[in-house]
Design an enzyme around this catalytic site. Structure first.
Site, PDB file in Angstrom:
ATOM      1  CG  HIS A 254       3.506   3.916   8.595  1.00 21.36           C
ATOM      2  ND1 HIS A 254       3.630   4.740   7.492  1.00 21.36           N
ATOM      3  CD2 HIS A 254       3.104   2.709   8.116  1.00 21.36           C
ATOM      4  CE1 HIS A 254       3.315   4.048   6.400  1.00 21.36           C
ATOM      5  NE2 HIS A 254       3.002   2.811   6.756  1.00 21.36           N
TER       6      HIS A 254
ATOM      7  NE  ARG B 287       7.132   0.710   4.846  1.00 18.08           N
ATOM      8  CZ  ARG B 287       5.915   0.156   4.797  1.00 18.08           C
ATOM      9  NH1 ARG B 287       5.793  -1.117   4.461  1.00 18.08           N
ATOM     10  NH2 ARG B 287       4.854   0.858   5.069  1.00 18.08           N
TER      11      ARG B 287
ATOM     12  CE  LYS C  34      26.325  -3.219  -6.982  1.00 20.01           C
ATOM     13  NZ  LYS C  34      26.525  -2.111  -7.932  1.00 20.01           N
TER      14      LYS C  34
ATOM     15  NE  ARG D  83      -1.606  -2.300   2.742  1.00 21.55           N
ATOM     16  CZ  ARG D  83      -1.693  -3.556   2.299  1.00 21.55           C
ATOM     17  NH1 ARG D  83      -2.718  -3.944   1.617  1.00 21.55           N
ATOM     18  NH2 ARG D  83      -0.739  -4.440   2.563  1.00 21.55           N
ATOM     19  CB  THR D  84       3.435   2.589   2.266  1.00 21.19           C
ATOM     20  OG1 THR D  84       2.692   2.083   3.373  1.00 21.19           O
ATOM     21  CG2 THR D  84       3.974   3.958   2.605  1.00 21.19           C
TER      22      THR D  84
HETATM   23  N1   CP Z   1      -0.213   0.035   5.831  1.00 19.19           N
HETATM   24  C1   CP Z   1       0.981  -0.250   5.287  1.00 19.19           C
HETATM   25  O1   CP Z   1       2.011   0.346   5.635  1.00 19.19           O
HETATM   26  O2   CP Z   1       0.939  -1.236   4.333  1.00 19.19           O
HETATM   27  P1   CP Z   1       2.167  -1.719   3.470  1.00 19.19           P
HETATM   28  O3   CP Z   1       3.142  -2.383   4.431  1.00 19.19           O
HETATM   29  O4   CP Z   1       1.608  -2.678   2.467  1.00 19.19           O
HETATM   30  O5   CP Z   1       2.813  -0.527   2.853  1.00 19.19           O
END
Ligand code: CP
Length: 305
Positions: free
Chosen positions: A132, A104, A83, A54-55
């Protein structure tokens, strides 16, 4: 209110209440009219050192709907990190190719570090079990949209409150809105004290439970979370709690008419599929709201809204 333009978003606490509400208001505009080609001269990079559906894809969708260019990687395995390249060198390099970096990373604090070395703004798309913030913004958008307000709500959070970064950001943000919190978790996965301190400092109440049936009738929002198996140091400890909470449709019988069930997703088994067709299930619309909110955030940071 400070300018959002050119500022990184690492923790939701980087933004004031007014700034959070401003992003939600801009996102409403994108919900009404998603295809606004205001990003045609810009490139956004998405650096995902940890899995995501999603993110990453909603950020990339947001950039595409805005008419911008997108570069990046979906796994550290296909970058030069494999590497031995450092995070600093990766950020300094990618900042030469883009106007904004979405990252991320599995390490707590990595997004703050990246923002300190980066010449372009960083958006934290999740750093370990820490924060998050963009999930938090879309959660707030979803709560406001379904409840008509963010103020004075009873919010129940269920599951892995220790390792689940989305609930950490959300508690901090909701502490600005006179929320009453109901934290439901196994003893070993309780909400960290550092997060509960935000609630106390705001003069608000939180209640802790190990069973969740009793919170369902009083909740305005039931925020379910996955037990984060990948973050447990001991797999046997995960085995003990992995089926701790499973919501099924029958359990929603005595809930408020206005209740919505949220989940940041992905789910494993904590929401039975028989809940999906209940009008109180909102988790897929919640994920859709992520595109509007990320469009708003990108536009605001690049000074286009
Ligand atoms: N909600 C969320 O962070 O989903 P993903 O890990 O799929 O990005």
């Amino acid at each position: 209110m400070m300018q959002i333009k050119n500022r990184s978003l690492v923790s939701i606490t980087d933004y004031s209440k007014e700034e959070i509400l401003r992003i939600l208001d801009i996102a409403e505009g994108f919900e009404e009219n998603q295809r606004q080609k205001i990003l045609s001269d810009y490139v956004v990079a998405t650096l995902f050192f940890e899995p995501s559906t999603r993110t990453r894809l909603s950020f990339e969708s947001a950039v595409q709907y805005l008419g911008g260019g997108i570069i990046g990687f979906a796994s550290a395995d296909v970058s030069s990190v494999k590497k031995g390249e450092s995070l600093k060198d990766t950020i300094l390099t990618v900042s030469n190719y883009s106007d904004l970096i979405v990252m991320r990373n599995p390490m707590d604090g990595s997004a703050r570090y990246a923002s300190e070395v980066s010449p372009v703004p960083i958006i934290n798309a999740g750093d370990g079990a820490n924060q998050h913030p963009t999930q938090c913004l879309l959660d707030l958008f979803s709560i406001r949209k379904t409840q008509g307000t963010l103020d004075n709500l009873h919010i129940a959070m269920v599951g892995d409150l220790k390792y689940g970064r989305t609930v950490h950001s959300l508690v901090q943000a909701l502490s600005l809105f006179n929320t009453t919190f109901h934290f439901v978790s196994p003893e070993s996965l309780k909400m960290p004290s550092s997060v509960k301190t935000w609630v106390k400092k705001a003069g608000l109440e939180y209640h802790q439970y190990t069973e969740f049936k009793e919170v369902i009738p009083i909740a305005d929002i039931l925020y379910m979370t996955r037990i984060q198996g990948e973050r447990f140091p001991d797999p046997l400890e995960y085995e003990k709690v992995k089926n701790a909470y499973i919501l099924d449709n029958a359990m929603l019988k005595n809930s408020k008419d206005s209740l919505k069930v949220l989940h940041p997703l992905p789910r494993v088994n904590e929401i039975n599929e028989d809940v999906d067709n209940n009008p109180k299930a909102y988790y897929f619309q919640q994920a859709q709201n992520g595109v509007y909110v990320r469009q708003a955030l990108i536009a605001a940071i690049l000074g286009l809204k």
